[in-house]
Design a protein around this motif. Structure first.
Motif, PDB file in Angstrom:
ATOM      1  N   ASN A   1       2.868   3.624   7.257  1.00 49.93           N
ATOM      2  CA  ASN A   1       3.430   4.976   7.103  1.00 49.93           C
ATOM      3  C   ASN A   1       2.384   6.074   6.929  1.00 49.93           C
ATOM      4  O   ASN A   1       2.721   7.256   6.960  1.00 49.93           O
ATOM      5  CB  ASN A   1       4.418   4.995   5.938  1.00 49.93           C
ATOM      6  N   LYS A   2       1.136   5.691   6.747  1.00 46.63           N
ATOM      7  CA  LYS A   2       0.068   6.694   6.753  1.00 46.63           C
ATOM      8  C   LYS A   2      -0.015   7.365   8.123  1.00 46.63           C
ATOM      9  O   LYS A   2      -0.341   8.551   8.243  1.00 46.63           O
ATOM     10  CB  LYS A   2      -1.262   6.033   6.400  1.00 46.63           C
ATOM     11  N   LYS A   3       0.324   6.600   9.142  1.00 46.06           N
ATOM     12  CA  LYS A   3       0.355   7.130  10.500  1.00 46.06           C
ATOM     13  C   LYS A   3       1.653   7.886  10.768  1.00 46.06           C
ATOM     14  O   LYS A   3       1.666   8.915  11.443  1.00 46.06           O
ATOM     15  CB  LYS A   3       0.215   5.977  11.501  1.00 46.06           C
ATOM     16  N   ARG A   4       2.759   7.406  10.216  1.00 52.54           N
ATOM     17  CA  ARG A   4       4.070   7.970  10.490  1.00 52.54           C
ATOM     18  C   ARG A   4       4.347   9.262   9.729  1.00 52.54           C
ATOM     19  O   ARG A   4       4.754  10.259  10.312  1.00 52.54           O
ATOM     20  CB  ARG A   4       5.173   6.951  10.141  1.00 52.54           C
ATOM     21  N   PHE A   5       4.139   9.241   8.380  1.00 59.07           N
ATOM     22  CA  PHE A   5       4.557  10.396   7.592  1.00 59.07           C
ATOM     23  C   PHE A   5       3.666  10.521   6.352  1.00 59.07           C
ATOM     24  O   PHE A   5       4.115  10.302   5.222  1.00 59.07           O
ATOM     25  CB  PHE A   5       6.023  10.224   7.176  1.00 59.07           C
ATOM     26  N   PRO A   6       2.400  10.884   6.538  1.00 55.30           N
ATOM     27  CA  PRO A   6       1.490  10.982   5.399  1.00 55.30           C
ATOM     28  C   PRO A   6       1.787  12.212   4.555  1.00 55.30           C
ATOM     29  O   PRO A   6       2.565  13.091   4.952  1.00 55.30           O
ATOM     30  CB  PRO A   6       0.123  11.096   6.069  1.00 55.30           C
ATOM     31  N   TYR A   7       1.133  12.288   3.394  1.00 54.88           N
ATOM     32  CA  TYR A   7       1.296  13.461   2.539  1.00 54.88           C
ATOM     33  C   TYR A   7       0.523  14.664   3.064  1.00 54.88           C
ATOM     34  O   TYR A   7       0.717  15.779   2.594  1.00 54.88           O
ATOM     35  CB  TYR A   7       0.857  13.128   1.104  1.00 54.88           C
ATOM     36  N   VAL A   8      -0.356  14.475   4.036  1.00 55.64           N
ATOM     37  CA  VAL A   8      -1.030  15.587   4.709  1.00 55.64           C
ATOM     38  C   VAL A   8       0.014  16.319   5.551  1.00 55.64           C
ATOM     39  O   VAL A   8       0.648  15.728   6.421  1.00 55.64           O
ATOM     40  CB  VAL A   8      -2.183  15.082   5.600  1.00 55.64           C
TER      41      VAL A   8
ATOM     42  N   ASN B   1       0.851  -1.196   0.000  1.00 53.52           N
ATOM     43  CA  ASN B   1       0.000   0.000   0.000  1.00 53.52           C
ATOM     44  C   ASN B   1       0.885   1.244   0.000  1.00 53.52           C
ATOM     45  O   ASN B   1       2.036   1.200   0.444  1.00 53.52           O
ATOM     46  CB  ASN B   1      -0.930  -0.003   1.219  1.00 53.52           C
ATOM     47  N   HIS B   2       0.359   2.341  -0.512  1.00 57.89           N
ATOM     48  CA  HIS B   2       1.191   3.535  -0.705  1.00 57.89           C
ATOM     49  C   HIS B   2       0.489   4.765  -0.149  1.00 57.89           C
ATOM     50  O   HIS B   2      -0.547   5.188  -0.648  1.00 57.89           O
ATOM     51  CB  HIS B   2       1.460   3.725  -2.197  1.00 57.89           C
ATOM     52  N   THR B   3       1.088   5.344   0.909  1.00 53.34           N
ATOM     53  CA  THR B   3       0.491   6.525   1.533  1.00 53.34           C
ATOM     54  C   THR B   3       1.518   7.588   1.892  1.00 53.34           C
ATOM     55  O   THR B   3       1.166   8.631   2.429  1.00 53.34           O
ATOM     56  CB  THR B   3      -0.246   6.134   2.834  1.00 53.34           C
ATOM     57  N   SER B   4       2.808   7.327   1.597  1.00 51.45           N
ATOM     58  CA  SER B   4       3.851   8.197   2.119  1.00 51.45           C
ATOM     59  C   SER B   4       5.116   8.086   1.272  1.00 51.45           C
ATOM     60  O   SER B   4       5.401   7.029   0.693  1.00 51.45           O
ATOM     61  CB  SER B   4       4.179   7.793   3.560  1.00 51.45           C
ATOM     62  N   MET B   5       5.905   9.165   1.224  1.00 56.80           N
ATOM     63  CA  MET B   5       7.212   9.069   0.594  1.00 56.80           C
ATOM     64  C   MET B   5       8.116   8.122   1.374  1.00 56.80           C
ATOM     65  O   MET B   5       9.051   7.523   0.827  1.00 56.80           O
ATOM     66  CB  MET B   5       7.863  10.442   0.489  1.00 56.80           C
ATOM     67  N   LEU B   6       7.844   7.972   2.651  1.00 59.04           N
ATOM     68  CA  LEU B   6       8.623   7.060   3.494  1.00 59.04           C
ATOM     69  C   LEU B   6       8.503   5.610   3.019  1.00 59.04           C
ATOM     70  O   LEU B   6       9.360   4.773   3.340  1.00 59.04           O
ATOM     71  CB  LEU B   6       8.146   7.191   4.943  1.00 59.04           C
ATOM     72  N   ASP B   7       7.467   5.303   2.245  1.00 55.55           N
ATOM     73  CA  ASP B   7       7.293   3.946   1.712  1.00 55.55           C
ATOM     74  C   ASP B   7       8.495   3.519   0.879  1.00 55.55           C
ATOM     75  O   ASP B   7       8.845   2.334   0.849  1.00 55.55           O
ATOM     76  CB  ASP B   7       6.027   3.868   0.849  1.00 55.55           C
TER      77      ASP B   7
ATOM     78  N   ASP C   1      -6.485  10.018  -3.190  1.00 52.98           N
ATOM     79  CA  ASP C   1      -6.804  11.421  -2.917  1.00 52.98           C
ATOM     80  C   ASP C   1      -7.596  11.575  -1.617  1.00 52.98           C
ATOM     81  O   ASP C   1      -7.421  12.552  -0.887  1.00 52.98           O
ATOM     82  CB  ASP C   1      -7.614  12.003  -4.082  1.00 52.98           C
ATOM     83  N   ASP C   2      -8.451  10.629  -1.345  1.00 58.90           N
ATOM     84  CA  ASP C   2      -9.260  10.644  -0.133  1.00 58.90           C
ATOM     85  C   ASP C   2      -8.504   9.911   0.974  1.00 58.90           C
ATOM     86  O   ASP C   2      -8.269   8.701   0.883  1.00 58.90           O
ATOM     87  CB  ASP C   2     -10.607   9.962  -0.410  1.00 58.90           C
ATOM     88  N   ILE C   3      -8.107  10.642   2.023  1.00 59.97           N
ATOM     89  CA  ILE C   3      -7.297  10.033   3.075  1.00 59.97           C
ATOM     90  C   ILE C   3      -8.061   8.986   3.876  1.00 59.97           C
ATOM     91  O   ILE C   3      -7.462   8.214   4.628  1.00 59.97           O
ATOM     92  CB  ILE C   3      -6.731  11.101   4.038  1.00 59.97           C
ATOM     93  N   SER C   4      -9.385   8.942   3.720  1.00 62.45           N
ATOM     94  CA  SER C   4     -10.175   7.932   4.437  1.00 62.45           C
ATOM     95  C   SER C   4     -10.110   6.563   3.765  1.00 62.45           C
ATOM     96  O   SER C   4     -10.506   5.559   4.357  1.00 62.45           O
ATOM     97  CB  SER C   4     -11.642   8.382   4.542  1.00 62.45           C
ATOM     98  N   ILE C   5      -9.599   6.509   2.535  1.00 60.28           N
ATOM     99  CA  ILE C   5      -9.499   5.241   1.813  1.00 60.28           C
ATOM    100  C   ILE C   5      -8.364   4.411   2.416  1.00 60.28           C
ATOM    101  O   ILE C   5      -7.221   4.858   2.479  1.00 60.28           O
ATOM    102  CB  ILE C   5      -9.244   5.475   0.314  1.00 60.28           C
ATOM    103  N   VAL C   6      -8.686   3.217   2.852  1.00 61.40           N
ATOM    104  CA  VAL C   6      -7.679   2.338   3.452  1.00 61.40           C
ATOM    105  C   VAL C   6      -6.783   1.739   2.373  1.00 61.40           C
ATOM    106  O   VAL C   6      -5.558   1.697   2.512  1.00 61.40           O
ATOM    107  CB  VAL C   6      -8.357   1.216   4.268  1.00 61.40           C
TER     108      VAL C   6
END
Length: 244
Positions: A193-200, A84-90, A162-167
């Motif tokens: 990493n959505k918890k650690r360093f998200p794009y938000v 899954n992809h939510t962060s540059m940290l990925d 785009d929607d941060i609520s999407i798992v």
């Protein structure tokens, strides 16, 4: 006042992260330039990216990788790595997951990042998913790299939702077509990493950056008619762990 102070701290922390991304690249620039000039030298480039660059960025910014394996990656074997992809940290965490050299298939927009983007476009397979010719060229390049005995990493959502609520967003076909065509195991994994360093921008915290490598999915004996079932299996396997 508390909100302002918090915003300043988050801003400084994020700026520090991107400084850490750039500094090792600048320091090793001549070496990286040489190693990225020929495909046969890529494993050495990968070693530096994995063992120096990723460690400097992660530990320097306060992220501590913790990786658990339901199945071990075998040295010298090719795989299709998906997460899954939510962060540059990925990117950094994926480098820590596999000692086997692999090549990222990623969006061309990252080439615009200063310093990082220069080498990103030299060693990664770039794709514009809105362009059929670009998708076709990326697919061909990925096949060449598999032929060289490397692994491939694709974030199958095709980008960050785009929607941060999407798992977990819907998957694209590329990873599953390639893994079937080359009969390489599919390695699904999930990151936190959505918890650690998200794009938000004003979200995230230092802490443990977790990766869980799930049981591999064999593609042995499958053909192109099995692509959708393989994609569905991988999707639900990863989603169930993310929701848990």
């Amino acid at each position: 006042m508390t909100t302002i102070i918090k915003a300043i701290i988050y801003t400084l922390w994020r700026v520090w992260f991107y400084i850490l991304v750039a500094v090792p690249i600048i320091l090793f620039f001549p070496i990286l330039l040489v190693l990225s000039s020929k495909e046969k030298w890529y494993p050495a480039f990968f070693w530096i990216a994995r063992n120096i660059w990723a460690n400097v960025v992660m530990y320097g910014a306060g992220f501590f990788p913790k990786i658990t394996y339901d199945e071990k990656i075998v040295k010298g074997k090719s795989y299709m790595l998906i997460a899954n992809h939510t962060s540059m940290l990925d990117i950094m965490l994926m480098l820590k997951v596999s000692r086997n050299p692999f090549v990222f298939v990623g969006k061309k927009e990252l080439t615009k990042l200063p310093v990082f983007g220069f080498f990103y476009k030299r060693v990664c397979i770039l794709v514009d998913r809105s362009n059929a010719n670009s998708r076709s060229a990326a697919y061909k390049k990925a096949k060449e790299r598999l032929n060289q005995g490397l692994s491939i990493c694709i974030f199958p959502e095709g980008g960050v939702p785009d929607d941060i609520s999407i798992v977990l967003d819907n998957f694209k076909d590329g990873a599953f077509r390639l893994s079937i065509e080359y009969q390489v195991p599919l390695v699904p994994m999930v990151f936190n990493n959505k918890k650690r360093f998200p794009y938000v921008f004003l979200k995230g915290t230092p802490g443990v950056s977790r990766a869980k490598v799930l049981p591999f999915i064999s593609t042995e004996g499958l053909d192109k008619t099995d692509k959708n079932q393989l994609k569905k299996q991988a999707y639900h396997t990863m989603l169930s762990h993310l929701e848990a």
